[in-house]
Design a protein around this motif. Structure first.
Motif, PDB file in Angstrom:
ATOM      1  N   PHE A  61       0.827  -1.201   0.000  1.00 25.72           N
ATOM      2  CA  PHE A  61       0.000   0.000   0.000  1.00 25.72           C
ATOM      3  C   PHE A  61       0.867   1.259   0.000  1.00 25.72           C
ATOM      4  CE2 PHE A  61      -2.752   3.237   1.963  1.00 25.72           C
ATOM      5  CZ  PHE A  61      -3.849   3.141   1.115  1.00 25.72           C
ATOM      6  N   VAL A  62       1.934   1.257   0.788  1.00 27.93           N
ATOM      7  CA  VAL A  62       2.859   2.395   0.810  1.00 27.93           C
ATOM      8  C   VAL A  62       3.459   2.613  -0.573  1.00 27.93           C
ATOM      9  CG1 VAL A  62       5.063   3.240   1.711  1.00 27.93           C
ATOM     10  CG2 VAL A  62       3.406   2.195   3.260  1.00 27.93           C
ATOM     11  N   TRP A  63       3.875   1.541  -1.221  1.00 28.52           N
ATOM     12  CA  TRP A  63       4.449   1.679  -2.556  1.00 28.52           C
ATOM     13  C   TRP A  63       3.437   2.286  -3.526  1.00 28.52           C
ATOM     14  CZ3 TRP A  63       6.149  -4.127  -2.329  1.00 28.52           C
ATOM     15  CH2 TRP A  63       7.204  -4.241  -1.421  1.00 28.52           C
ATOM     16  N   SER A  64       2.163   1.939  -3.369  1.00 33.24           N
ATOM     17  CA  SER A  64       1.145   2.512  -4.255  1.00 33.24           C
ATOM     18  C   SER A  64       0.930   3.988  -3.956  1.00 33.24           C
ATOM     19  CB  SER A  64      -0.170   1.736  -4.134  1.00 33.24           C
ATOM     20  OG  SER A  64      -0.785   1.934  -2.877  1.00 33.24           O
ATOM     21  N   ILE A  65       0.893   4.355  -2.678  1.00 23.74           N
ATOM     22  CA  ILE A  65       0.727   5.761  -2.301  1.00 23.74           C
ATOM     23  C   ILE A  65       1.921   6.585  -2.775  1.00 23.74           C
ATOM     24  CG2 ILE A  65       0.700   7.361  -0.341  1.00 23.74           C
ATOM     25  CD1 ILE A  65      -1.993   6.132  -0.755  1.00 23.74           C
ATOM     26  N   PHE A  66       3.109   6.029  -2.640  1.00 21.53           N
ATOM     27  CA  PHE A  66       4.331   6.721  -3.053  1.00 21.53           C
ATOM     28  C   PHE A  66       4.596   6.601  -4.555  1.00 21.53           C
ATOM     29  CE2 PHE A  66       6.612   6.387   1.352  1.00 21.53           C
ATOM     30  CZ  PHE A  66       5.757   7.349   1.849  1.00 21.53           C
ATOM     31  N   ASN A  67       3.718   5.914  -5.271  1.00 17.45           N
ATOM     32  CA  ASN A  67       3.871   5.719  -6.712  1.00 17.45           C
ATOM     33  C   ASN A  67       5.238   5.111  -7.037  1.00 17.45           C
ATOM     34  OD1 ASN A  67       3.190   5.769  -9.439  1.00 17.45           O
ATOM     35  ND2 ASN A  67       3.894   7.883  -9.742  1.00 17.45           N
ATOM     36  N   ALA A 195       3.177  11.562  -2.874  1.00 20.40           N
ATOM     37  CA  ALA A 195       4.193  10.795  -3.604  1.00 20.40           C
ATOM     38  C   ALA A 195       5.300  11.713  -4.120  1.00 20.40           C
ATOM     39  CB  ALA A 195       3.551  10.045  -4.758  1.00 20.40           C
ATOM     40  N   LEU A 196       4.914  12.858  -4.665  1.00 22.84           N
ATOM     41  CA  LEU A 196       5.895  13.820  -5.157  1.00 22.84           C
ATOM     42  C   LEU A 196       6.732  14.388  -4.016  1.00 22.84           C
ATOM     43  CD1 LEU A 196       3.590  15.706  -7.694  1.00 22.84           C
ATOM     44  CD2 LEU A 196       5.469  14.143  -8.271  1.00 22.84           C
ATOM     45  N   LEU A 197       6.070  14.683  -2.891  1.00 25.87           N
ATOM     46  CA  LEU A 197       6.787  15.208  -1.733  1.00 25.87           C
ATOM     47  C   LEU A 197       7.779  14.187  -1.207  1.00 25.87           C
ATOM     48  CD1 LEU A 197       7.163  17.399   0.439  1.00 25.87           C
ATOM     49  CD2 LEU A 197       5.259  16.334   1.698  1.00 25.87           C
ATOM     50  N   ASN A 198       7.354  12.940  -1.088  1.00 22.62           N
ATOM     51  CA  ASN A 198       8.258  11.901  -0.596  1.00 22.62           C
ATOM     52  C   ASN A 198       9.476  11.762  -1.501  1.00 22.62           C
ATOM     53  OD1 ASN A 198       8.887   9.366   1.055  1.00 22.62           O
ATOM     54  ND2 ASN A 198       8.721   8.535  -1.008  1.00 22.62           N
ATOM     55  N   ALA A 199       9.262  11.803  -2.808  1.00 18.29           N
ATOM     56  CA  ALA A 199      10.387  11.669  -3.745  1.00 18.29           C
ATOM     57  C   ALA A 199      11.389  12.806  -3.571  1.00 18.29           C
ATOM     58  CB  ALA A 199       9.869  11.628  -5.175  1.00 18.29           C
ATOM     59  N   LYS A 200      10.893  14.007  -3.331  1.00 18.92           N
ATOM     60  CA  LYS A 200      11.782  15.148  -3.128  1.00 18.92           C
ATOM     61  C   LYS A 200      12.548  15.046  -1.817  1.00 18.92           C
ATOM     62  CE  LYS A 200       9.337  18.560  -5.975  1.00 18.92           C
ATOM     63  NZ  LYS A 200      10.505  18.905  -6.823  1.00 18.92           N
ATOM     64  N   LEU A 201      11.935  14.443  -0.813  1.00 16.35           N
ATOM     65  CA  LEU A 201      12.583  14.327   0.492  1.00 16.35           C
ATOM     66  C   LEU A 201      13.846  13.468   0.448  1.00 16.35           C
ATOM     67  CD1 LEU A 201       9.430  13.963   2.765  1.00 16.35           C
ATOM     68  CD2 LEU A 201      11.057  15.872   2.769  1.00 16.35           C
ATOM     69  N   LYS A 202      14.010  12.703  -0.590  1.00 14.96           N
ATOM     70  CA  LYS A 202      15.232  11.908  -0.760  1.00 14.96           C
ATOM     71  C   LYS A 202      16.464  12.793  -0.729  1.00 14.96           C
ATOM     72  CE  LYS A 202      17.331   8.522  -3.914  1.00 14.96           C
ATOM     73  NZ  LYS A 202      17.152   7.761  -5.189  1.00 14.96           N
TER      74      LYS A 202
END
Length: 231
Positions: A61-67, A195-202
């Motif tokens: 589910f997390v992977w789906s939310i995070f795309n 999902a976009l926010l999480n990717a940027k947090l990297k």
């Protein structure tokens, strides 16, 4: 009897500790507090087999939310394994690396729906901490990371009744349910915002991410959010 789960399908392989797997990730749960009342309740109401399936389902589910359909986009975990240990400790739960630690004392003291609200809901929250990017900045900005974890719990349908309602809270980065509700509002403005926010947090935390994604600074978004819900 403990079952071995492969991508959510049970087989009749008996193991010393039950395991589950999804996308080549293994999920393992152990109860080291079976001699305590909370640990015994965990065994009776939940059990390691169910807990492992929750870890697997929550990760998917997390992977789906995070795309993140591609494993290469996900935060790597040690030995491709996510573990849960039920322990005789205080608090509720914490995650270190890819290891989740659940308090048997908390399980034993909860008067509500232990299976759904305590174990399933809490595990969905903690599994997010395993997979989310940017935890190197957690110490300075805990609210955003705890908010994302509760956002996922909210979208999964495991928000408990005691959470704040939309529009409530003192500040956007208050964390947990307050920030989760705010992020849900942001996600309504642009689907996939989290999902976009999480990717940027990297690459590290910056409030400018809100401007980059939604075109407004976070304080303006918070004001708009409060105005919408009369908070």
């Amino acid at each position: 009897m403990k079952l071995h789960y492969v991508a959510g399908v049970a087989s009749l392989l008996v193991l010393a500790a039950a395991t589950a797997s999804a996308d080549d990730v293994t999920f393992d749960a152990t109860n080291t507090a079976s001699n305590t009342s909370g640990g015994q309740l965990f065994d009776q109401v939940i059990g390691v087999d169910y807990a492992e399936q929750v870890l697997s389902d929550a990760s998917a589910f997390v992977w789906s939310i995070f795309n993140q359909p591609n494993p290469a986009d996900r935060r790597p975990v040690d030995n491709d394994e996510v573990t849960l240990v039920v322990e005789d400790i205080g608090g509720v739960a914490f995650t270190s690396g890819s290891g989740i630690h659940l308090s048997a004392q908390y399980v034993g003291s909860y008067s509500g729906d232990v299976r759904t609200e305590v174990v399933t809901g809490v595990l969905y929250h903690e599994v997010v901490h395993v997979w989310q990017w940017g935890l190197q900045d957690y110490g300075a900005h805990p609210g955003i990371f705890e908010g994302i974890a509760d956002f996922v719990r909210l979208k999964a349908g495991y928000a408990p009744s005691h959470w704040v309602q939309p529009g409530q809270g003192d500040r956007w980065d208050q964390g947990y349910d307050v920030t989760a509700r705010f992020l849900d509002y942001c996600d309504s403005l642009q689907s996939g915002f989290v999902a976009l926010l999480n990717a940027k947090l990297k690459d590290g935390y910056s409030e400018d991410y809100f401007v980059q994604i939604l075109g407004k600074n976070v304080q303006q978004l918070w004001q708009d959010y409060k105005a919408k819900f009369g908070g």
